[in-house]
Design a protein around this motif. Structure first.
Motif, short mmCIF file in Angstrom:
data_model
loop_
_atom_site.label_atom_id
_atom_site.label_comp_id
_atom_site.label_asym_id
_atom_site.label_seq_id
_atom_site.Cartn_x
_atom_site.Cartn_y
_atom_site.Cartn_z
N LEU A 1 0.82 -1.21 0.00
CA LEU A 1 0.00 0.00 0.00
C LEU A 1 0.86 1.26 0.00
N GLU A 2 1.98 1.23 0.68
CA GLU A 2 2.85 2.40 0.70
C GLU A 2 3.40 2.72 -0.69
N VAL A 3 3.89 1.71 -1.40
CA VAL A 3 4.41 1.98 -2.74
C VAL A 3 3.28 2.30 -3.71
N LEU A 4 2.11 1.72 -3.50
CA LEU A 4 0.95 2.00 -4.34
C LEU A 4 0.50 3.46 -4.16
N VAL A 5 0.39 3.89 -2.93
CA VAL A 5 -0.03 5.27 -2.65
C VAL A 5 1.02 6.26 -3.12
N LEU A 6 2.27 5.96 -2.91
CA LEU A 6 3.35 6.84 -3.37
C LEU A 6 3.32 6.96 -4.89
N SER A 7 3.21 5.84 -5.56
CA SER A 7 3.14 5.84 -7.02
C SER A 7 1.93 6.63 -7.51
N GLY A 8 0.79 6.38 -6.89
CA GLY A 8 -0.44 7.06 -7.28
C GLY A 8 -0.40 8.55 -6.99
N SER A 9 0.22 8.92 -5.89
CA SER A 9 0.33 10.34 -5.56
C SER A 9 1.13 11.10 -6.61
N MET A 10 2.12 10.44 -7.14
CA MET A 10 2.95 11.07 -8.16
C MET A 10 2.25 11.09 -9.52
N ALA A 11 1.38 10.13 -9.77
CA ALA A 11 0.73 10.01 -11.07
C ALA A 11 -0.62 10.73 -11.16
N ARG B 1 -10.53 12.90 -9.57
CA ARG B 1 -10.95 11.50 -9.49
C ARG B 1 -9.76 10.60 -9.18
N GLU B 2 -8.63 10.83 -9.85
CA GLU B 2 -7.43 10.03 -9.61
C GLU B 2 -6.95 10.23 -8.17
N LYS B 3 -7.01 11.46 -7.69
CA LYS B 3 -6.61 11.74 -6.32
C LYS B 3 -7.53 11.05 -5.32
N GLU B 4 -8.83 11.00 -5.63
CA GLU B 4 -9.78 10.30 -4.76
C GLU B 4 -9.44 8.82 -4.64
N PHE C 1 -5.90 4.10 -15.11
CA PHE C 1 -5.07 4.82 -14.15
C PHE C 1 -4.57 3.88 -13.06
N LEU C 2 -5.46 3.07 -12.52
CA LEU C 2 -5.07 2.16 -11.45
C LEU C 2 -4.06 1.12 -11.93
N ILE C 3 -4.21 0.64 -13.14
CA ILE C 3 -3.25 -0.32 -13.70
C ILE C 3 -1.88 0.35 -13.87
N GLU C 4 -1.87 1.59 -14.33
CA GLU C 4 -0.60 2.34 -14.46
C GLU C 4 0.06 2.50 -13.10
N VAL C 5 -0.71 2.85 -12.09
CA VAL C 5 -0.18 3.02 -10.74
C VAL C 5 0.37 1.70 -10.21
N LEU C 6 -0.36 0.61 -10.41
CA LEU C 6 0.12 -0.71 -9.98
C LEU C 6 1.41 -1.09 -10.67
N ASP C 7 1.49 -0.88 -11.97
CA ASP C 7 2.71 -1.21 -12.72
C ASP C 7 3.92 -0.45 -12.17
N LYS C 8 3.74 0.83 -11.92
CA LYS C 8 4.85 1.64 -11.40
C LYS C 8 5.20 1.25 -9.97
N ALA C 9 4.20 0.95 -9.17
CA ALA C 9 4.45 0.57 -7.78
C ALA C 9 5.21 -0.75 -7.71
#
Length: 116
Positions: free
Chosen positions: A28-38, A43-46, A84-92
């Motif tokens: 979750l930490e790497v997922l949230v970090l990745s998502g915060s940057m992306a 909606r993406e922030k939510e 968006f979520l798939i992109e965040v998961l890939d980067k995380a």
């Protein structure tokens, strides 16, 4: 005790993703970090805020498992939200944001999450 992430608990053909508390925290930490940057749109922030609210340090160990259906999906933007979520998961999982952490995650454990 650990956590489980499922996709519609009524689907028997899709196995749940079970993780230890430690692996859940790292994931979750790497997922949230990745998502915060992306995240660029509200909606993406939510989505990322929703994931950040599963922090075991706040909520409690072994209590942050969820069903993918619980994410704040919308009918009108489902495809964009999923992409968006798939992109965040890939980067995380790929480690692109790990240098921002104050520790080195176990790469094999994090990368094997996607293979379970």
């Amino acid at each position: 005790m650990g956590n489980t992430i499922v996709l519609n608990s009524n689907r028997e053909n899709i196995k749940p993703l079970s993780m230890t508390n430690t692996l859940t925290a790292v994931f979750l930490e790497v997922l949230v970090l990745s998502g915060s940057m992306a995240a660029n749109t509200n909606r993406e922030k939510e989505f990322i805020i929703w994931l950040a609210q599963r922090d075991q340090e706040v909520v409690g160990m072994g209590t942050v498992g969820f069903d993918i259906d619980e994410l704040p999906w919308t009918i009108d933007n489902f495809t964009k939200e999923k992409e968006f979520l798939i992109e965040v998961l890939d980067k995380a999982i790929g480690g692109q944001v790990w240098s921002k952490l104050n520790y080195e995650p176990n790469k094999e454990m994090v990368r094997n999450i996607s293979k379970k």
